[in-house]
Every structure is written in C-alpha cells, then in structure tokens.
Design a protein around this motif. Structure first.
Motif, short mmCIF file in Angstrom:
data_model
loop_
_atom_site.label_atom_id
_atom_site.label_comp_id
_atom_site.label_asym_id
_atom_site.label_seq_id
_atom_site.Cartn_x
_atom_site.Cartn_y
_atom_site.Cartn_z
N ILE A 89 22.96 36.89 85.85
CA ILE A 89 22.76 38.13 84.68
C ILE A 89 23.15 38.99 86.42
CG2 ILE A 89 20.95 40.05 85.10
CD1 ILE A 89 18.73 37.45 84.07
N VAL A 114 17.95 36.31 76.85
CA VAL A 114 18.73 35.60 77.28
C VAL A 114 17.48 34.52 78.15
CG1 VAL A 114 17.50 35.94 80.52
CG2 VAL A 114 18.58 37.31 79.60
N PHE A 170 25.15 38.24 81.25
CA PHE A 170 24.31 39.46 80.99
C PHE A 170 24.53 40.43 81.66
CE2 PHE A 170 22.18 35.18 79.04
CZ PHE A 170 22.37 35.62 77.98
#
Length: 175
Positions: free
Chosen positions: A107, A99, A30
C-alpha cells in the motif's frame, strides 16, 4: 508502459463517489489518496497517470486506487463539510474486500497535506488502518512533507518507494 485496462471500477449510482479504480493482477500496488477526482474506467487523470508510472518503475504490473474519502472533488475544499457515514462504511467494505484478496499487500500512501482540510479524514484513515491485515507493506514516495504527510504523487519526480512506519506516523498525526 502499463496499459489502462481498468477492470476494477466501483462507484455509486450517480458516480459522485468512486470507491476503487484499477487493474487487477497478482502484483497490485494499492494506493491510498485523499479523494478521487476525474479519472474513470475509460480515461485516467494526471494523478492516475503518475500512479501508473510510479507503480511500473517500482516493479508492479498494476495498481488499485483507493481513497480515504470516496467523494469526487477536484478541489479537496469541496469535500463534504460533514462525513457521510454510509459512504464511509461502503468505502471500508470495498477496500477490505480488495486488499484482503492479496497476500502481503503493498500500500502506497499518497495524499499530501490536504488531509487536514476536513477533520474526519484522519478518522477515515485510522478506521481503514484498523481494518487492514497485519502483513501489509506500507510505502511512501520520498520524505514526508514538512507537515509530516506522505507526498501526493502528482508533484514529485519518479523514485523508489520508502518504507512507512504506520504506527509511528499515526502516533504523530493523532497527537
């Protein structure tokens, strides 16, 4: 080389706001940028091409691009002067949904010094951080900028990610 087979593409009806862009898999990276530019579900822009390279070189088989504020703008100075709260809530909802599907999500923070262009961008970051599950692995590319921000991927050589201490970072940014 990672193929650009986008299966995550969340926008508003007029495509003025892009909430998410990516490829789903079991090993997603992400990426939080500042705001989206021109990439869509058919063609990547330079930033997305660079993100794909970073993801692949760091052992990921896909990426999901998210942003602190989802308004499309090639220049951050063109962002709304005042935040659209409905758009922020929708952005938060989509981010949390994506997420939370992954165990121990990874991330990458990637926005550079332009976070200071609008006062509300730090507020967006704080709200998003507060929504995240506790088992997030936070990453950055290289050292922080002179202004203490995680680097934007478009102007930096490929390299391994470094751990990011989000609590320390947020203490410094809010002070």
């Amino acid at each position: 080389m990672m193929n650009y087979n986008v299966d995550i593409y969340e926008t508003d009806d007029k495509n003025l706001y892009r909430f998410a862009l990516g490829i789903s898999s079991n090993k997603n990276l992400f990426v939080f940028g500042l705001n989206p530019s021109t990439a869509d579900n058919k063609d990547p822009d330079q930033t997305i091409k660079k993100i794909m390279g970073f993801a692949e070189k760091n052992g990921y088989d896909s990426f999901v691009m998210l942003n602190l504020y989802p308004q499309r703008a090639t220049n951050p100075n063109e962002l709304d002067k005042f935040p659209n709260e409905n758009i922020i809530r929708e952005n938060e909802r989509i981010i949390l949904n994506l997420v939370s599907k992954q165990k121990n999500p990874n991330i990458l923070l990637a926005w550079g010094d332009n976070i200071f262009v609008r006062d509300y961008l730090i507020d967006c970051l704080i709200k998003i951080y507060q929504l995240m599950p506790s088992q997030v692995n936070w990453w950055r590319i290289g050292d922080l900028t002179k202004k203490g921000q995680p680097r934007h991927p478009s102007r930096i050589a490929y390299q391994d990610f470094q751990k990011m201490d989000m609590d320390a970072y947020l203490r410094n940014v809010v002070d």
